[in-house]
Design a protein around this motif. Structure first.
Motif, short mmCIF file in Angstrom:
data_model
loop_
_atom_site.label_atom_id
_atom_site.label_comp_id
_atom_site.label_asym_id
_atom_site.label_seq_id
_atom_site.Cartn_x
_atom_site.Cartn_y
_atom_site.Cartn_z
N PRO A 1 0.82 -1.23 0.00
CA PRO A 1 0.00 0.00 0.00
C PRO A 1 0.85 1.27 0.00
CG PRO A 1 -0.91 -1.61 1.52
CD PRO A 1 0.42 -2.14 1.10
N GLY A 2 1.89 1.29 0.83
CA GLY A 2 2.74 2.48 0.87
C GLY A 2 3.50 2.68 -0.43
N LEU A 3 3.93 1.57 -0.99
CA LEU A 3 4.66 1.65 -2.26
C LEU A 3 3.75 2.18 -3.36
CD1 LEU A 3 7.53 0.82 -3.15
CD2 LEU A 3 6.56 -1.33 -3.93
N PHE A 4 2.53 1.71 -3.35
CA PHE A 4 1.56 2.19 -4.34
C PHE A 4 1.31 3.69 -4.16
CE2 PHE A 4 -2.84 3.50 -5.03
CZ PHE A 4 -2.98 3.26 -6.39
N ARG A 5 1.09 4.13 -2.92
CA ARG A 5 0.82 5.55 -2.69
C ARG A 5 2.00 6.41 -3.13
NH1 ARG A 5 -1.57 3.52 2.06
NH2 ARG A 5 0.32 3.92 3.26
N TYR A 6 3.19 5.92 -2.87
CA TYR A 6 4.38 6.67 -3.28
C TYR A 6 4.43 6.79 -4.81
CZ TYR A 6 9.35 7.64 -3.98
OH TYR A 6 10.54 8.18 -4.37
N CYS A 7 4.24 5.68 -5.49
CA CYS A 7 4.26 5.71 -6.96
C CYS A 7 3.10 6.55 -7.50
CB CYS A 7 4.18 4.28 -7.52
SG CYS A 7 5.63 3.27 -7.16
N HIS A 8 1.95 6.44 -6.85
CA HIS A 8 0.78 7.22 -7.28
C HIS A 8 1.06 8.71 -7.14
CE1 HIS A 8 -3.81 8.03 -6.70
NE2 HIS A 8 -3.32 8.59 -7.79
N SER A 9 1.65 9.09 -6.01
CA SER A 9 1.97 10.51 -5.80
C SER A 9 2.97 11.01 -6.83
CB SER A 9 2.54 10.71 -4.40
OG SER A 9 1.62 10.32 -3.41
N LEU A 10 3.92 10.18 -7.14
CA LEU A 10 4.96 10.61 -8.08
C LEU A 10 4.47 10.67 -9.52
CD1 LEU A 10 8.24 8.86 -6.89
CD2 LEU A 10 7.87 11.31 -7.13
N THR A 11 3.64 9.71 -9.88
CA THR A 11 3.25 9.62 -11.29
C THR A 11 1.92 10.29 -11.58
OG1 THR A 11 2.06 7.53 -10.98
CG2 THR A 11 4.41 7.40 -11.51
N GLY A 12 1.06 10.37 -10.57
CA GLY A 12 -0.26 10.92 -10.80
C GLY A 12 -1.19 9.97 -11.52
N ASP A 13 -0.76 8.77 -11.67
CA ASP A 13 -1.54 7.81 -12.46
C ASP A 13 -1.66 6.52 -11.65
OD1 ASP A 13 -2.38 5.82 -14.18
OD2 ASP A 13 -1.33 6.65 -15.90
N PRO A 14 -2.83 6.22 -11.11
CA PRO A 14 -2.95 5.03 -10.27
C PRO A 14 -2.68 3.72 -11.02
CG PRO A 14 -5.10 6.05 -10.65
CD PRO A 14 -4.07 6.99 -11.17
N ASP A 15 -3.04 3.69 -12.28
CA ASP A 15 -2.75 2.45 -13.04
C ASP A 15 -1.26 2.25 -13.23
OD1 ASP A 15 -5.42 1.72 -13.34
OD2 ASP A 15 -5.68 3.06 -15.05
N LEU A 16 -0.60 3.33 -13.58
CA LEU A 16 0.85 3.25 -13.73
C LEU A 16 1.50 2.94 -12.38
CD1 LEU A 16 3.36 3.54 -15.49
CD2 LEU A 16 3.32 6.00 -15.02
N ALA A 17 0.95 3.54 -11.32
CA ALA A 17 1.48 3.29 -9.98
C ALA A 17 1.37 1.81 -9.64
CB ALA A 17 0.73 4.14 -8.96
N ASP A 18 0.24 1.21 -9.98
CA ASP A 18 0.08 -0.23 -9.74
C ASP A 18 1.12 -1.02 -10.53
OD1 ASP A 18 -1.59 -1.42 -7.88
OD2 ASP A 18 -3.40 -0.94 -8.98
N ASP A 19 1.30 -0.63 -11.79
CA ASP A 19 2.29 -1.33 -12.63
C ASP A 19 3.68 -1.26 -12.00
OD1 ASP A 19 0.41 -1.97 -14.47
OD2 ASP A 19 0.98 -0.46 -15.94
N LEU A 20 4.04 -0.07 -11.57
CA LEU A 20 5.39 0.13 -11.06
C LEU A 20 5.57 -0.55 -9.70
CD1 LEU A 20 5.90 3.87 -12.05
CD2 LEU A 20 6.84 1.86 -13.18
#
Lengths: 167, 294
Positions: free
Chosen positions: A12-31
């Motif tokens: 969950p924290g990793l997703f939120r971090y990627c989401h914040s950085l990318t602005g894209d929840p789908d991309l955040a999930d991928d990463l």
């Protein structure tokens, strides 16, 4: 390393971090998924703290790769909601989007490193973890963080809020 | 940490140290000295208050960024990619491949999991001495040894693969550049099962070899490697290092240009829909072309 435990604690924290950085929840999930695949693929071990640092360092590099490709940076600035918000009424979705846009625009004015440090710190990371993930000395994190916050606030104008950015 | 107390002269604390104090990240030694300074310095106390207010504003703003939760299928997706789903697939830590999926990025490299059924169009057999031999054996050396050809990529009899597309779309000419080539045709070389590109299989890779795939805009290239391979991705470039056994490279049909390099030498290039194979052919079968580098 217990997959279920590690995944439950860190994803969950990793997703939120990627989401914040990318602005894209789908991309955040991928990463975030990619980061976990690499974790097990490469048999990374160590302490919980070391594991967390490795995860976020790897995610940081993956996000940087995306930014360098230009695609994510464009997404970051556009701040479009990619994922349907379920039962959220359309007007609320619009309001939420309007709240997010200035934040992303302000982040877009920061350097890559400033963005990462800011988001990691406000995601609850220690200076040492940030230093490890971003590749700076722990003693310099405070200075970099203060500068990132100043640069962010200089650009950010929160809707309905007044803040003297000269401060 | 510098607090200079020379007579009545005082150096103010920098923002970094004040920020660290607010974040409770100062060492015990620094903490005491900073506290002493703050007790005497109104200027620094005021600055610290402003830093605190600014930090609160940033925290509030950043909290607006999270607009979605992770997908419920994230855990399953990771397990699937690791090949360790308990529903009959392989379970365990010794996973055979490193697979990286970037499905949303177009016109650039991606690393993807590729079923073995889709593999093996061309096989490059790289001798054990390759890593040291290549720097002294530039591409033209291989060419002198004999340019090879590939062929009618999509003339396959393999019914196990996905049905091919229309012949006019599938016919990809391959130039060999060699003297005496048989009209650039060789039966049996085929496209991958999905009909989306050409797959090259590199085997017996020497330790430390660097495989570089370059791709100009058009489609997605991919690589699939055995452990402990690592991948590097940049715009139009994919690198695989540390592969211990094999690497599969998938090139898209629609790419304007692409190439596969091993340790700095180009083995294959794809230009304008034609595949050019460099290196001495040691075997040709209906299923594959084998190249071996001295």
């Amino acid at each position: 390393m217990n997959f279920e435990l590690t995944f439950g604690e860190q994803y969950p924290g990793l997703f939120r971090y990627c989401h914040s950085l990318t602005g894209d929840p789908d991309l955040a999930d991928d990463l975030a998924q990619e980061t976990f695949v690499r974790l097990y693929d490469r048999r990374v071990g160590g302490t919980d703290e070391g594991l967390r640092a490795w995860l976020f360092r790897t995610a940081t590099h993956l996000v940087r790769d995306e930014h360098r490709a230009g695609e994510s940076h464009r997404r970051l600035l556009e701040a479009h909601p990619v994922r349907p918000e379920g039962s959220e009424p359309p007007d609320e979705a619009v309001q939420r989007r309007e709240r997010v846009v200035p934040v992303r625009e302000a982040l877009g004015h920061l350097t890559e490193r400033e963005r990462e440090i800011l988001l990691m710190r406000h995601g609850g990371f220690s200076y040492r973890e940030i230093a490890d993930a971003v590749g700076v000395a722990p003693s310099s994190v405070g200075t970099l963080l203060a500068r990132a916050e100043r640069n962010f606030v200089n650009v950010y104008i929160a809707p309905g809020e007044n803040y003297d950015t000269s401060r | 940490m510098y607090i200079l107390l020379l007579g009545r002269t005082m150096t103010h604390l920098d923002d970094g140290r004040l920020r660290a104090l607010l974040d409770e990240e100062l060492s015990d030694a620094d903490y005491g000295a900073v506290r002493i300074h703050l007790a005497e310095c109104e200027t620094c106390r005021t600055r610290m208050t402003k830093l605190e207010e600014r930090g609160a504003l940033v925290t509030q703003a950043l909290g607006r960024l999270i607009t979605a939760a992770p997908t419920e299928g994230a855990r399953t997706a990771v397990l699937e990619r690791l090949g360790s789903l308990p529903n009959g697939k392989r379970v365990g830590p010794d996973l055979p491949v490193a697979a990286v999926k970037r499905p949303r990025v177009k016109s650039r490299m991606r690393v993807l999991g590729m079923p073995l059924a889709r593999a093996a169009i061309l096989v490059l057999l790289l001798g054990a001495g390759l890593a040291t031999a290549l720097p002294a054996s530039p591409v033209r050396g291989w060419i002198a040894a004999g340019w090879a050809l590939a062929a009618d990529l999509f003339d396959t009899q393999d019914n196990a693969v996905t049905p091919l597309g229309p012949p006019e779309e599938a016919a990809v000419p391959i130039s060999d550049g060699s003297v005496g080539a048989q009209d650039g045709t060789l039966p049996g070389v085929r496209r991958d099962a999905a009909g989306e590109g050409v797959t090259i299989e590199l085997r017996e890779i020497s330790p430390g070899s660097l495989i570089v795939v370059r791709l100009e805009p058009g489609g997605e290239a991919g690589a699939f490697a055995g452990l402990p391979a690592t991948f590097g991705i940049a715009e139009g470039r994919l690198e695989v290092t540390g592969a211990s056994n094999f690497v599969f490279v998938n090139l898209p049909l629609e790419a304007a240009a692409a190439s596969v390099e091993v340790n700095g030498g180009t083995y294959l290039s794809w230009v304008g829909g034609s595949l050019e194979v460099l290196g001495p052919v040691v075997a040709r079968t209906p299923e594959e072309i084998q190249l071996r580098v001295p």
